[in-house]
Design a protein around this motif. Structure first.
Motif, PDB file in Angstrom:
ATOM      1  N   PRO A  66       0.772  -1.306  -0.227  1.00 15.57           N
ATOM      2  CA  PRO A  66      -0.073  -0.053  -0.059  1.00 15.57           C
ATOM      3  C   PRO A  66       0.886   1.167   0.002  1.00 15.57           C
ATOM      4  O   PRO A  66       2.000   1.234   0.425  1.00 15.57           O
ATOM      5  CB  PRO A  66      -0.843  -0.042   1.395  1.00 15.57           C
ATOM      6  CG  PRO A  66       0.241  -0.847   2.247  1.00 15.57           C
ATOM      7  CD  PRO A  66       0.983  -1.824   1.255  1.00 15.57           C
ATOM      8  N   GLY A  67       0.234   2.346  -0.642  1.00  9.48           N
ATOM      9  CA  GLY A  67       0.949   3.832  -0.470  1.00  9.48           C
ATOM     10  C   GLY A  67       1.992   3.760  -1.753  1.00  9.48           C
ATOM     11  O   GLY A  67       1.971   3.072  -2.527  1.00  9.48           O
ATOM     12  N   LEU A  68       2.885   4.793  -1.424  1.00  7.63           N
ATOM     13  CA  LEU A  68       3.582   5.161  -2.334  1.00  7.63           C
ATOM     14  C   LEU A  68       4.961   4.585  -2.534  1.00  7.63           C
ATOM     15  O   LEU A  68       5.815   4.811  -3.333  1.00  7.63           O
ATOM     16  CB  LEU A  68       4.036   6.796  -2.525  1.00  7.63           C
ATOM     17  CG  LEU A  68       2.669   7.658  -2.478  1.00  7.63           C
ATOM     18  CD1 LEU A  68       3.177   9.013  -2.567  1.00  7.63           C
ATOM     19  CD2 LEU A  68       1.931   7.154  -3.744  1.00  7.63           C
ATOM     20  N   ARG A  72       2.394   0.511  -5.000  1.00  4.26           N
ATOM     21  CA  ARG A  72       1.498   1.582  -5.138  1.00  4.26           C
ATOM     22  C   ARG A  72      -0.202   1.555  -5.223  1.00  4.26           C
ATOM     23  O   ARG A  72      -0.642   1.828  -6.136  1.00  4.26           O
ATOM     24  CB  ARG A  72       1.939   2.427  -6.564  1.00  4.26           C
ATOM     25  CG  ARG A  72       3.039   3.359  -6.150  1.00  4.26           C
ATOM     26  CD  ARG A  72       3.110   4.533  -7.124  1.00  4.26           C
ATOM     27  NE  ARG A  72       4.356   4.745  -7.778  1.00  4.26           N
ATOM     28  CZ  ARG A  72       4.621   5.457  -8.859  1.00  4.26           C
ATOM     29  NH1 ARG A  72       3.560   6.098  -9.465  1.00  4.26           N
ATOM     30  NH2 ARG A  72       5.774   5.561  -9.208  1.00  4.26           N
ATOM     31  N   THR A 120      -3.707   1.410  -3.444  1.00  6.57           N
ATOM     32  CA  THR A 120      -4.442   2.109  -2.284  1.00  6.57           C
ATOM     33  C   THR A 120      -4.979   0.882  -1.511  1.00  6.57           C
ATOM     34  O   THR A 120      -5.320  -0.188  -1.931  1.00  6.57           O
ATOM     35  CB  THR A 120      -5.596   2.720  -3.065  1.00  6.57           C
ATOM     36  OG1 THR A 120      -6.551   2.038  -3.551  1.00  6.57           O
ATOM     37  CG2 THR A 120      -5.037   3.926  -4.017  1.00  6.57           C
ATOM     38  N   GLY A 147       7.440   4.606   6.223  1.00  8.20           N
ATOM     39  CA  GLY A 147       6.708   5.282   7.399  1.00  8.20           C
ATOM     40  C   GLY A 147       5.467   5.667   7.458  1.00  8.20           C
ATOM     41  O   GLY A 147       4.865   6.217   8.371  1.00  8.20           O
ATOM     42  N   ALA A 148       4.815   5.165   6.288  1.00  6.19           N
ATOM     43  CA  ALA A 148       3.293   5.653   6.436  1.00  6.19           C
ATOM     44  C   ALA A 148       2.474   4.686   6.701  1.00  6.19           C
ATOM     45  O   ALA A 148       1.199   4.580   6.577  1.00  6.19           O
ATOM     46  CB  ALA A 148       2.953   5.911   4.728  1.00  6.19           C
ATOM     47  N   ASN A 164      -0.841   5.112   8.853  1.00  8.42           N
ATOM     48  CA  ASN A 164      -1.894   5.643   7.786  1.00  8.42           C
ATOM     49  C   ASN A 164      -2.617   4.106   7.202  1.00  8.42           C
ATOM     50  O   ASN A 164      -3.864   4.272   7.153  1.00  8.42           O
ATOM     51  CB  ASN A 164      -1.689   6.576   7.140  1.00  8.42           C
ATOM     52  CG  ASN A 164      -1.263   7.922   7.838  1.00  8.42           C
ATOM     53  OD1 ASN A 164      -0.358   7.864   8.512  1.00  8.42           O
ATOM     54  ND2 ASN A 164      -2.018   8.828   7.625  1.00  8.42           N
ATOM     55  N   LEU A 165      -1.597   3.459   6.534  1.00  9.22           N
ATOM     56  CA  LEU A 165      -2.171   2.724   5.695  1.00  9.22           C
ATOM     57  C   LEU A 165      -2.648   1.138   6.179  1.00  9.22           C
ATOM     58  O   LEU A 165      -3.824   0.682   5.769  1.00  9.22           O
ATOM     59  CB  LEU A 165      -1.151   2.281   4.564  1.00  9.22           C
ATOM     60  CG  LEU A 165      -0.563   3.623   3.753  1.00  9.22           C
ATOM     61  CD1 LEU A 165       0.672   3.501   3.091  1.00  9.22           C
ATOM     62  CD2 LEU A 165      -1.725   4.039   2.822  1.00  9.22           C
ATOM     63  N   LYS A 206      -6.119   1.164   7.964  1.00  9.85           N
ATOM     64  CA  LYS A 206      -6.988   1.387   6.769  1.00  9.85           C
ATOM     65  C   LYS A 206      -7.673   0.247   6.082  1.00  9.85           C
ATOM     66  O   LYS A 206      -8.880   0.011   5.829  1.00  9.85           O
ATOM     67  CB  LYS A 206      -6.652   2.188   5.741  1.00  9.85           C
ATOM     68  CG  LYS A 206      -7.210   3.648   5.742  1.00  9.85           C
ATOM     69  CD  LYS A 206      -6.899   4.651   4.655  1.00  9.85           C
ATOM     70  CE  LYS A 206      -7.019   6.005   4.779  1.00  9.85           C
ATOM     71  NZ  LYS A 206      -6.429   6.913   3.918  1.00  9.85           N
TER      72      LYS A 206
END
Lengths: 555, 131
Positions: free
Chosen positions: B12-14, B41, B43, B66-67, B70-71, B74
């Motif tokens: 997930p994420g960038l 990448r 969502t 480090g995200a 958040n991810l 979710k």
């Protein structure tokens, strides 16, 4: 003694030694049946003059500063000037990162190296939906010229050289850098530095691509052309093996795939009408350096020689500067352990020494806590001091290429060159790097190496001190650096302020002009510079290009 | 014959650093599991949609940027919203000690960090799914 007498004496002594070896091995079996490098090259029990028989000193090794540059690109190397000590740094906001740069410069760092956060690297603004949670995390968040002004506030751009790890949106960040310089009263021709403007490796090793390969190559050659006319001292691309190695490749694969990417850029530039002897001197490279010390030293020497030969033989380069492989090195992030983090200081020292003995032109040493978080000030200072100790205390920089002539080092250098060339031929046969990526060839080769390494670690064939051997109970580390969630909100506020305070009519016009140039195939740098000077954001500029060029989708 | 365990490995994420995710995916496959790797990448919505459509037993999430705070939660929340809370969720990457309790509270069953062996991951999934 005559030549044949020499040979006879050699064989006699070798026979004597072999008898001793047999006896020794009967009593004390060797630790392993086979010893090999990360690339599977046999680490023989002993290397001797026999291993140099195929190597011609003048043709293959030669002198530093002279083709094929095996011993270094400058005639006197570190006797005149040490490598550039360039710590990769960036986190949170431009203010925080600016503070870190000043700290590093005060501590004797000699060049800047900017780490950008993921939204910036992928061409998104901090207020974009997918940026959530990523702002300022792995690097500094840059949305507009206002952030760049803050980033370099109080740092004279005519005094430092700056490296920017930015790839897909390199054109935009370079434009912002030029604009900041102009505001400081520094002319573009005074700017020194590098952009990591290497998008090919993004498709198979790192993942921060934006556009498909063909427009990406176009943007890169636009930058080459722009810099030729405006930023003559700027390194227009840093062709990066670092990420290829971090993704799990062997040393040979790192050399092979990096140089294969390099060949693709040279090819594209020549096809776009540029003269190889004009742009090639501004190409630079970026390698990883791992623990296997001897293979790493040989790797750098092999890469330099192979590139020189390719440039001369394949592209007919005539100027020596076009054939020189100049490179930055970073110690291996993936070799650092979260367990017993102080052991990382030792790993980084070994790696840094290999880079210096391999003739690196600039160096980043990783900090001991990087398997846990972004480096703290204390950790980054130790990492910088490691370079300073090697430079000023170890004496290895006092003579050029001190390991040359070692039976082992010269033999490994040749083997790495041969095996890397075999990979390049294979990629040529597949139709070049882009085709090889599309066929999944490069990804699979790297994936196989990464998996083999993991298995070797799990079977303890590969020991990692503190992880699969010599482990201890450890208390969780303290005082780690964290980027506060608050930072993301503030960055979004700052962006909103900039967008509110600028001449939006002029920005829209500049973006329309950019779109037109992108559609018509003109050089993109000029309209990008114009747009960023008006504080058009990174996301806006890349958004226009996304509309025209589309986005790459992983196969 | 025991049912083949089906696992989705997602990024997930960038963050594009997928060496760990790929190595884990391959190790799970070698251990006889059916593995779907989403690629980078994604969502959380995309990951959850694939997990439900493919009817997986477990979802492994990898993030080094480090995200994760958040991810990861979710993904768990979206699975719960879609009535798929029985799908086991675990994660890996550069995850500070201090974040682990919070991630576990949010419903991530386990976190594997650098230095973990793929055998540990395989055993964990097998035990949890066969519970």
């Amino acid at each position: 003694m005559t030549c044949s007498e020499h040979k006879q004496a050699f064989q006699q002594r070798q026979q004597q030694w072999q008898e001793l070896v047999d006896k020794a091995c009967a009593r004390f079996p060797e630790r392993r049946e086979n010893f090999a490098t990360t690339s599977g090259i046999e680490m023989k029990r002993l290397f001797t003059p026999e291993d140099l028989e195929q190597i011609d000193y003048t043709e293959d090794i030669g002198f530093p500063g002279i083709y094929p540059f095996t011993r270094g690109v400058q005639p006197t190397m570190y006797r005149a000037r040490f490598w550039t000590m360039r710590q990769y740094a960036g986190f949170g906001s431009a203010e925080e990162t600016n503070k870190r740069y000043k700290y590093l410069l005060e501590n004797g760092q000699t060049g800047l190296s900017v780490a950008f956060d993921l939204p910036t690297q992928i061409g998104y603004d901090s207020d974009f939906e997918l940026s959530e949670g990523e702002v300022g995390k792995v690097g500094v968040a840059i949305d507009t010229l206002a952030d760049m002004e803050t980033l370099f506030d109080g740092i004279s751009l005519d005094k430092v050289s700056t490296s920017m790890t930015i790839n897909a949106p390199a054109a935009v960040l370079l434009a912002m850098y030029v604009a900041v310089a102009e505001k400081q009263g520094v002319a573009p021709e005074q700017l020194r530095g590098t952009i990591q403007n290497d998008v090919l490796k993004e498709y198979f090793a790192r993942g921060t691509y934006i556009f498909p390969p063909s427009p990406s190559m176009k943007i890169i050659t636009d930058i080459f052309a722009f810099c030729k006319d405006n930023l003559p001292s700027w390194n227009t691309i840093s062709i990066s093996g670092y990420h290829i190695r971090e993704a799990g490749s062997s040393a040979v694969q790192e050399v092979a795939f990096t140089l294969a990417d390099g060949l693709a850029y040279v090819d594209a530039a020549i096809k776009s009408g540029l003269d190889v002897d004009v742009f090639a001197k501004r190409l630079s490279f970026f390698f990883n350096v791992h623990n296997p010390f001897l293979e790493e030293v040989a790797k750098f020497r092999a890469a330099r020689r192979l590139w020189a030969r390719l440039m001369k033989e394949r592209f007919g380069a005539k100027k020596p500067a076009s054939m020189m492989l100049r490179f930055h090195t970073q110690t291996a992030g993936c070799s650092l352990t979260a367990q017993q983090p102080n052991n990382n200081v030792v790993r980084v020292t070994i790696q840094a020494l290999a880079a210096v003995l391999g003739g690196t032109n600039s160096l980043h040493t990783n900090s001991r806590d990087e398997a846990l978080c972004l480096p703290t000030e204390d950790s980054v200072r130790i990492a910088l001091r490691t370079q300073q100790v090697i430079a000023h205390e170890s004496g290895v920089a006092d003579s050029v290429d001190p390991l040359a002539g070692s039976y082992l080092v010269e033999s490994l250098t040749s083997k790495i060159e041969d095996q890397a060339m075999a990979y390049i031929k294979k990629i040529d046969d597949l139709g070049g790097v882009v085709k090889a990526i599309e066929a999944g060839y490069i990804q699979n080769e790297i994936g196989d190496s990464a998996y083999a390494y993991q298995k070797a670690v799990e079977t303890q064939e590969q020991v990692i001190v503190g992880v699969n051997k010599f482990t201890i109970e450890e208390a969780p580390p303290e005082n780690l650096l964290t980027v506060k969630a608050e930072m993301e909100r503030k960055q979004r506020q700052k962006l909103a302020q900039v967008k509110g305070g600028r001449d939006n009519k002029a920005v829209n016009k500049a973006l329309q002009q950019l779109k037109l140039v992108a559609e018509e195939g003109g050089n993109l740098m000029i309209p990008i510079v114009a747009a960023v000077k008006l504080y058009a954001s990174l996301g806006e500029v890349c958004g226009v290009l996304r509309q025209v060029f589309g986005e790459y989708q992983e196969q | 014959m025991a049912k083949v365990i089906k696992v989705l490995v997602g990024k997930p994420g960038l963050d594009g650093h997928d060496r760990g995710a790929r190595v884990v995916a391959r190790a799970l496959r070698d251990a006889g599991m059916e593995v779907i790797y989403t690629g980078i990448r994604q969502t959380p919505e995309q990951i959850v949609a694939t997990a439900i459509q493919e009817d997986v037993d477990a979802v492994g999430l990898s993030c080094l940027s480090g995200a994760h705070n958040n991810l990861f939660p979710k993904v768990v929340n979206l699975l719960r919203e879609k009535g798929a809370e029985d799908i086991l969720v675990f994660g890996g990457g550069i995850i500070p000690d201090g974040d682990i309790a919070g991630l576990k509270d949010s419903g991530i069953k386990e976190i594997f960090r650098p230095g973990s062996s793929t055998d540990e991951t395989i055993k964990f999934i097998t035990d949890q799914v066969n519970q």
